[in-house]
Structures are given as structure tokens and as C-alpha cells.
Motif scaffolding. Sequence first.
Motif, PDB file in Angstrom:
ATOM      1  N   HIS A 109      -5.538 109.980 -11.017  1.00 56.27           N
ATOM      2  CA  HIS A 109      -5.405 109.944  -9.643  1.00 56.27           C
ATOM      3  C   HIS A 109      -3.999 110.463  -9.618  1.00 56.27           C
ATOM      4  CE1 HIS A 109      -2.807 106.210  -9.175  1.00 56.27           C
ATOM      5  NE2 HIS A 109      -3.289 105.985 -10.261  1.00 56.27           N
ATOM      6  N   THR A 110      -3.580 111.035  -8.271  1.00 55.76           N
ATOM      7  CA  THR A 110      -2.658 111.721  -7.995  1.00 55.76           C
ATOM      8  C   THR A 110      -2.232 112.035  -6.432  1.00 55.76           C
ATOM      9  OG1 THR A 110      -1.065 113.696  -8.376  1.00 55.76           O
ATOM     10  CG2 THR A 110      -3.322 114.103  -8.300  1.00 55.76           C
ATOM     11  N   ALA A 111      -0.992 112.032  -5.954  1.00 53.42           N
ATOM     12  CA  ALA A 111      -0.674 112.060  -4.697  1.00 53.42           C
ATOM     13  C   ALA A 111      -0.122 113.662  -4.628  1.00 53.42           C
ATOM     14  CB  ALA A 111       0.324 111.356  -4.271  1.00 53.42           C
ATOM     15  N   LEU A 112       0.151 114.255  -5.916  1.00 53.14           N
ATOM     16  CA  LEU A 112       0.821 115.500  -5.798  1.00 53.14           C
ATOM     17  C   LEU A 112      -0.142 116.558  -5.641  1.00 53.14           C
ATOM     18  CD1 LEU A 112       3.132 114.855  -8.896  1.00 53.14           C
ATOM     19  CD2 LEU A 112       3.691 114.243  -6.560  1.00 53.14           C
ATOM     20  N   ARG A 113      -0.777 116.858  -4.332  1.00 54.80           N
ATOM     21  CA  ARG A 113      -1.724 117.755  -4.064  1.00 54.80           C
ATOM     22  C   ARG A 113      -1.127 119.159  -3.812  1.00 54.80           C
ATOM     23  NH1 ARG A 113      -3.813 112.987  -2.541  1.00 54.80           N
ATOM     24  NH2 ARG A 113      -3.300 113.339  -0.178  1.00 54.80           N
ATOM     25  N   VAL A 114      -0.426 119.665  -4.404  1.00 57.20           N
ATOM     26  CA  VAL A 114       0.213 120.914  -4.339  1.00 57.20           C
ATOM     27  C   VAL A 114      -0.176 121.910  -5.278  1.00 57.20           C
ATOM     28  CG1 VAL A 114       2.370 119.992  -3.202  1.00 57.20           C
ATOM     29  CG2 VAL A 114       2.164 119.992  -5.646  1.00 57.20           C
ATOM     30  N   PRO A 115      -0.310 123.377  -4.855  1.00 51.76           N
ATOM     31  CA  PRO A 115      -0.768 124.388  -5.408  1.00 51.76           C
ATOM     32  C   PRO A 115      -0.311 124.528  -6.921  1.00 51.76           C
ATOM     33  CG  PRO A 115       0.241 125.261  -3.710  1.00 51.76           C
ATOM     34  CD  PRO A 115       0.136 123.881  -3.268  1.00 51.76           C
ATOM     35  N   TRP A 116       1.149 124.189  -6.896  1.00 55.13           N
ATOM     36  CA  TRP A 116       1.947 124.509  -8.315  1.00 55.13           C
ATOM     37  C   TRP A 116       1.654 123.474  -9.202  1.00 55.13           C
ATOM     38  CZ3 TRP A 116       4.247 123.968  -3.565  1.00 55.13           C
ATOM     39  CH2 TRP A 116       4.950 122.860  -3.498  1.00 55.13           C
ATOM     40  N   VAL A 117       0.848 122.272  -8.946  1.00 51.22           N
ATOM     41  CA  VAL A 117       0.459 121.358 -10.088  1.00 51.22           C
ATOM     42  C   VAL A 117      -0.687 122.033 -10.856  1.00 51.22           C
ATOM     43  CG1 VAL A 117      -0.330 119.179 -10.569  1.00 51.22           C
ATOM     44  CG2 VAL A 117       1.572 119.443  -9.049  1.00 51.22           C
ATOM     45  N   LEU A 118      -0.894 122.282 -12.022  1.00 52.00           N
ATOM     46  CA  LEU A 118      -1.919 122.774 -13.023  1.00 52.00           C
ATOM     47  C   LEU A 118      -2.031 121.897 -13.944  1.00 52.00           C
ATOM     48  CD1 LEU A 118      -0.214 126.293 -13.591  1.00 52.00           C
ATOM     49  CD2 LEU A 118      -1.566 125.484 -11.419  1.00 52.00           C
ATOM     50  N   LEU A 119      -3.251 121.959 -14.563  1.00 46.23           N
ATOM     51  CA  LEU A 119      -3.989 121.264 -15.712  1.00 46.23           C
ATOM     52  C   LEU A 119      -3.989 122.270 -16.754  1.00 46.23           C
ATOM     53  CD1 LEU A 119      -5.136 118.626 -16.790  1.00 46.23           C
ATOM     54  CD2 LEU A 119      -7.331 119.523 -16.449  1.00 46.23           C
ATOM     55  N   VAL A 120      -3.114 121.745 -18.012  1.00 43.75           N
ATOM     56  CA  VAL A 120      -3.004 122.707 -19.009  1.00 43.75           C
ATOM     57  C   VAL A 120      -3.787 122.032 -20.195  1.00 43.75           C
ATOM     58  CG1 VAL A 120      -1.560 123.681 -20.597  1.00 43.75           C
ATOM     59  CG2 VAL A 120      -0.960 123.486 -18.486  1.00 43.75           C
ATOM     60  N   LEU A 121      -4.882 122.729 -20.765  1.00 42.24           N
ATOM     61  CA  LEU A 121      -5.870 122.363 -21.784  1.00 42.24           C
ATOM     62  C   LEU A 121      -5.499 123.256 -23.084  1.00 42.24           C
ATOM     63  CD1 LEU A 121      -8.398 122.203 -19.279  1.00 42.24           C
ATOM     64  CD2 LEU A 121      -8.185 120.224 -20.696  1.00 42.24           C
ATOM     65  N   GLU A 122      -5.195 122.304 -24.197  1.00 46.55           N
ATOM     66  CA  GLU A 122      -4.985 123.451 -25.273  1.00 46.55           C
ATOM     67  C   GLU A 122      -5.912 122.894 -26.530  1.00 46.55           C
ATOM     68  OE1 GLU A 122      -1.398 124.372 -28.475  1.00 46.55           O
ATOM     69  OE2 GLU A 122      -1.212 122.328 -27.272  1.00 46.55           O
ATOM     70  N   LEU A 123      -6.706 124.119 -27.039  1.00 46.57           N
ATOM     71  CA  LEU A 123      -7.429 123.806 -28.308  1.00 46.57           C
ATOM     72  C   LEU A 123      -6.798 123.811 -29.494  1.00 46.57           C
ATOM     73  CD1 LEU A 123     -10.372 123.827 -29.307  1.00 46.57           C
ATOM     74  CD2 LEU A 123     -10.311 126.110 -29.568  1.00 46.57           C
ATOM     75  N   VAL A 124      -6.798 122.852 -30.070  1.00 48.50           N
ATOM     76  CA  VAL A 124      -5.996 122.529 -31.520  1.00 48.50           C
ATOM     77  C   VAL A 124      -6.813 122.288 -32.773  1.00 48.50           C
ATOM     78  CG1 VAL A 124      -4.246 120.971 -32.494  1.00 48.50           C
ATOM     79  CG2 VAL A 124      -4.182 121.287 -30.131  1.00 48.50           C
ATOM     80  N   GLU A 125      -6.670 123.139 -33.655  1.00 44.50           N
ATOM     81  CA  GLU A 125      -7.384 123.074 -34.862  1.00 44.50           C
ATOM     82  C   GLU A 125      -6.585 121.974 -35.986  1.00 44.50           C
ATOM     83  OE1 GLU A 125      -8.872 126.750 -37.297  1.00 44.50           O
ATOM     84  OE2 GLU A 125      -7.327 126.029 -38.345  1.00 44.50           O
ATOM     85  N   LEU A 126      -7.438 121.019 -36.284  1.00 44.23           N
ATOM     86  CA  LEU A 126      -7.098 120.051 -37.229  1.00 44.23           C
ATOM     87  C   LEU A 126      -7.630 120.072 -38.505  1.00 44.23           C
ATOM     88  CD1 LEU A 126      -7.413 117.028 -34.981  1.00 44.23           C
ATOM     89  CD2 LEU A 126      -5.446 118.499 -35.229  1.00 44.23           C
ATOM     90  N   SER A 127      -6.544 120.399 -39.614  1.00 45.75           N
ATOM     91  CA  SER A 127      -7.282 120.705 -40.977  1.00 45.75           C
ATOM     92  C   SER A 127      -6.465 119.504 -41.975  1.00 45.75           C
ATOM     93  CB  SER A 127      -6.848 122.079 -41.371  1.00 45.75           C
ATOM     94  OG  SER A 127      -5.270 122.483 -41.482  1.00 45.75           O
ATOM     95  N   VAL A 128      -7.373 119.453 -42.909  1.00 48.97           N
ATOM     96  CA  VAL A 128      -7.030 118.661 -43.976  1.00 48.97           C
ATOM     97  C   VAL A 128      -7.227 119.432 -45.223  1.00 48.97           C
ATOM     98  CG1 VAL A 128      -7.303 116.564 -45.450  1.00 48.97           C
ATOM     99  CG2 VAL A 128      -7.468 116.513 -42.870  1.00 48.97           C
ATOM    100  N   ARG A 129      -6.123 119.825 -46.103  1.00 49.54           N
ATOM    101  CA  ARG A 129      -6.258 120.643 -47.340  1.00 49.54           C
ATOM    102  C   ARG A 129      -6.667 120.067 -48.413  1.00 49.54           C
ATOM    103  NH1 ARG A 129      -0.928 124.624 -46.133  1.00 49.54           N
ATOM    104  NH2 ARG A 129      -1.860 125.360 -44.142  1.00 49.54           N
ATOM    105  N   ALA A 130      -7.113 120.453 -49.561  1.00 47.86           N
ATOM    106  CA  ALA A 130      -7.398 120.029 -50.826  1.00 47.86           C
ATOM    107  C   ALA A 130      -6.300 119.123 -51.261  1.00 47.86           C
ATOM    108  CB  ALA A 130      -7.708 121.149 -51.712  1.00 47.86           C
ATOM    109  N   ASP A 131      -5.008 119.386 -50.877  1.00 40.61           N
ATOM    110  CA  ASP A 131      -4.004 118.662 -51.557  1.00 40.61           C
ATOM    111  C   ASP A 131      -3.619 117.407 -50.572  1.00 40.61           C
ATOM    112  OD1 ASP A 131      -2.748 119.911 -49.388  1.00 40.61           O
ATOM    113  OD2 ASP A 131      -1.067 120.669 -50.534  1.00 40.61           O
ATOM    114  N   SER A 132      -4.677 117.185 -49.678  1.00 40.72           N
ATOM    115  CA  SER A 132      -4.295 115.958 -48.790  1.00 40.72           C
ATOM    116  C   SER A 132      -3.344 116.252 -47.544  1.00 40.72           C
ATOM    117  CB  SER A 132      -4.222 114.618 -49.421  1.00 40.72           C
ATOM    118  OG  SER A 132      -5.055 114.598 -50.318  1.00 40.72           O
ATOM    119  N   SER A 133      -2.720 117.572 -47.519  1.00 39.37           N
ATOM    120  CA  SER A 133      -1.619 117.827 -46.472  1.00 39.37           C
ATOM    121  C   SER A 133      -2.743 117.852 -45.227  1.00 39.37           C
ATOM    122  CB  SER A 133      -1.004 119.035 -46.797  1.00 39.37           C
ATOM    123  OG  SER A 133      -1.806 120.011 -46.947  1.00 39.37           O
TER     124      SER A 133
END
Length: 241
Positions: A109-133
Motif C-alpha cells: 500500500h502506498t500514498a505516493l500515487r505519482v507517475p515517477w514512482v516505478l516498480l523495478v523487477l530484476e531476474l537473478v540467476e542463482l548458481s551453486v558450483r561444484a566447489d560449493s561456491s
Amino acid sequence: MVKPEEPASGARPWEEVFARGRVIPPSRHTSRAAGENQPRESRGFELSLSRVTAPHLPQEPAEGAQVSYELRASLLDARQQQFFGQTWRSSAQSLKNGKICFNQVLYFHTALRVPWVLLVLELVELSVRADSSHQARGRGFTLLQLFSSAAPPAAAEGNHRLHLHHGSPRSLLHPSLKSPAHYSSVLQVVDGALLDCVVRGHSALAPALHLLPENVLLSGDEGLPGLLAAPAESGGVVLAC
């Protein structure tokens, strides 16, 4: 992106609790502007994140690696070039047939109903390598303008199919990007990469707004104190007690 949930290594328990609960306040300039032409009252919204179509991702992980994907969502004040609130993270999902199904419902919920308020969604790849890193790697991001430039601003309710862009959301803080109008000339679209989502007003949150921090994205399965648990058939709809 706002990342209060990542405390510094070696942090004491109370510091970790503080970091997880920390919420970045919005700009005072934007708060004043939001109250100039409309009542300064907060309204509830529902955001359904269905799936990402991602032909740019490798269909098979590197040998010995375990790969999954998550969405991260933050609110951005584009005029002040400031992330605020708190970054939300989805559960990790796998890539199947070039698509990643998230099927999660968020509330805020928000009271900031102005056109310059944006929702930013990022796709992130999570990887676990053979060395457990472990490694987290950005695989594109997209923007949703939550409110129109009409007077008064109206919510961008309905179905949205958003293009993913190359790079990191932090590029939106570059001094040359003074407004969303500049984004199209700078951001590069990832061919064929799309995020499907739906935005709706959520009036059922009105009696419970005092239980939820403003400008914070919450999923329907978080078990919030004071709210009814979401029935399985509701898809995660939050109901006030």
C-alpha cells in the motif's frame, strides 16, 4: 536495489534482525508532491507475477552447477533517483522450456500515487558450483510505471507484458537519466525476454493497512500477524481479520 536483508559478515544477531526489518523511507519531496493534488491516504494494491519468458538463458546449466532463478522487486523514485522501501525476493524457481514460472502474489500500500514512482523487477540467476561456491548474477530487469500521468494519477491496473532490459537496475541511478522519458533511448531490450504480471487495486487491505508497513512489498504466503491465512484456492489473497 534496496538490500537491507543482507547484513555485513560477522554481524551480531540484533544487527541481523535490524537489517532484515529496515525500510528505506521515500523522498520528502515526493511525499509532498503526492499530497498536493489528492488526499494523502494510502491505498492497497495486488501484484500477480506469473512467469518470465527467457530465451536468452542457457537451457542446460554448466557441468556440475545447480542453477535456479528468483525475482527481486523494489520501488524506485525516478525523479529523485532513489530506491526506497525494501527489496522483496521470490522463492527460487527452475527454468523449463525457456520459461520460469513464479506464480506469486504480492501486496503493498502506498500514498505516493505519482507517475515517477516505478516498480523495478530484476531476474537473478542463482548458481551453486561444484566447489560449493555461490554466485548471484543479474539476468535482466524491467520497469512498471504504477501510476499514470493523468490528473489525478490512476493506477496502472490490468495485465502487463514487460520487456526485460540488459544490465543492472543500478544503471537507473546514472546522472544522465533524469526521468522515465529518457529510459527508452538508453536501455537495451533483451530479445524475446518478457515478464507477465497483473496489477489490481486491493480494497480488502483497507482495514488492515495499520498492520502493514507502507511501501513494502509482501507476499501472500508470509503469514502476517493480524491477517487471515490465505486459503489454498485463493492464490495467496490476503484478507483482513
